[in-house]
Write an enzyme that holds these catalytic residues in place. Sequence first.
Site, PDB file in Angstrom:
ATOM      1  N   HIS A  75      -1.575  11.712   5.245  1.00  0.00           N
ATOM      2  CA  HIS A  75      -2.430  10.536   5.458  1.00  0.00           C
ATOM      3  C   HIS A  75      -1.562   9.304   5.573  1.00  0.00           C
ATOM      4  O   HIS A  75      -0.423   9.270   5.099  1.00  0.00           O
ATOM      5  CB  HIS A  75      -3.451  10.379   4.321  1.00  0.00           C
ATOM      6  CG  HIS A  75      -2.852   9.872   3.026  1.00  0.00           C
ATOM      7  ND1 HIS A  75      -2.794   8.536   2.704  1.00  0.00           N
ATOM      8  CD2 HIS A  75      -2.268  10.532   1.989  1.00  0.00           C
ATOM      9  CE1 HIS A  75      -2.227   8.387   1.517  1.00  0.00           C
ATOM     10  NE2 HIS A  75      -1.893   9.581   1.054  1.00  0.00           N
ATOM     11  N   CYS A  76      -2.101   8.286   6.261  1.00  0.00           N
ATOM     12  CA  CYS A  76      -1.455   6.985   6.296  1.00  0.00           C
ATOM     13  C   CYS A  76      -2.353   6.018   5.538  1.00  0.00           C
ATOM     14  O   CYS A  76      -3.096   6.430   4.649  1.00  0.00           O
ATOM     15  CB  CYS A  76      -1.193   6.536   7.734  1.00  0.00           C
ATOM     16  SG  CYS A  76      -2.665   6.426   8.762  1.00  0.00           S
ATOM     17  N   MET A  77      -2.351   4.756   5.869  1.00  0.00           N
ATOM     18  CA  MET A  77      -3.116   3.784   5.093  1.00  0.00           C
ATOM     19  C   MET A  77      -4.617   3.938   5.281  1.00  0.00           C
ATOM     20  O   MET A  77      -5.394   3.566   4.405  1.00  0.00           O
ATOM     21  CB  MET A  77      -2.691   2.360   5.467  1.00  0.00           C
ATOM     22  CG  MET A  77      -1.274   2.029   5.035  1.00  0.00           C
ATOM     23  SD  MET A  77      -0.798   0.351   5.451  1.00  0.00           S
ATOM     24  CE  MET A  77      -1.828  -0.578   4.319  1.00  0.00           C
TER      25      MET A  77
END
Length: 475
Positions: free
Chosen positions: A43-45
């Site tokens: 995942h990213c932000m």
Amino acid sequence: MSRMHVDGYLIDRNGADKMNDKKLASEILELVGTKRNIQGVTHCMTRLRFNLKDDTQAETDKIKELEGVMGVATSGGQYQIIIGTNVSQVYLEVESILADSVTPKEPETSQASAVEEGNLFNRFFKLISGIIFPVMGVMTATGILKGVLAGLTSFNVIGTDSGIYSILYSFADGFFYFMPIILGFSAANKLKSNPYIGATIGAALVYPGIVTLYNDGVDLTFFKVPVVLTSYGNSVFPVIAGVMLAAWLEKKLEPKIPAAIKLFTVPLLTLLITVPLTFLVLGPLMTVISDVLATGTQSIYNFSPILTGIILGAFWQLVVIFGLHYAFIPILINNIATLGEDPINAILNVTVFALAGAAIGFALKQKDQKKRALGFSTGITGLFGVTEPIIYGIAIPYKKPFIAAFIGGGLAGAITAGMGARMYGFGGNALFAAPLFINPKGMDVSFTAYLIASLVAFVVPLVISYVITKADDTI
């Protein structure tokens, strides 16, 4: 995706009736094709990033309708589900469910294998994203702190010889100087090889004895082969190339070494081959590529700074929509490492303010309380550097705020470039980017440009969005 789903999610996340993250994670996993179809997930932000064996098995339309999902994008070889700022909690539930589930082993199909391999760009994107993102939080924190310390010394609040400065600067600057060690560990993790071998390769590149030889201009040879010494502190690509070679060697050596001596023999042979080749071939080659990328980026900018500012300032967030912005991060970091400054990221920063202003202008015009709350909550989130809730909650569904952000971002980008602004570190966006515009050698025009361009980027879209948006706008 209906408005109710988007609005409901954003309001619920800030109210008493928070949605069930575990339920959402379970629904997503079922609709992407269950564990059988998942090769990996990160995942990213704001996004869950799946590597799927077969993207066609994912029921995209149903996923978009889930409460809590803001959109879906497929790019860079990844199936990306936009969740918003709550993504880390949903990711933990996804990981928990995957760890608890058991899937019978099934033979790989030719289609699945083809999807796993993908084209060269997709594989490169997956690799870079997987290496860079795990260290982004600490990189951002240390980058911001370096800027704050530069500001405090510029205004003579503290001196560079003070204990406060020395202790704080040790880890703020230490992260970037020893980045080859950190990225070596991360790269090996991504490549599913021994992370301590990766870290050791990075340590060799920044070993004080080697640094001293480089600084003293010593002519070094390895078995009479000349070594092209250079400074690898702050570098990105040399260690990644070295770890890629090490990971390949490790997998080749593992099955051929007797189990009784495998524990130390595999790392020994891997390092004996990889480290010299990194110093002799990979390091110098990657350094040349790094210099070409940095000077190439600078050349494009120098061709017409204002035109570059307008184009990037207006339309960079379209790159974010397709989820490809992480592919540019190594280039932006490399600009800092190679040149000590970066005019491109300075321009990109205004796009965040532009979307935040557009969202708040939208909110001020609305009569509906849910839409007002949506605009204000996402706008404030944007001021702290997270834009995707604005993009998928307001800009795309209502369109006019996006037009306002294009105009304001383009104008502010032109101002940023026209004033010659630079960022001197890599880290946060919007308000958190302020310290990164402070020149470590002393305050210069970059910080002034940041203040002016940020104000323009925020206010102009706010006004335009307020004027062109209707009080009862519908999707």
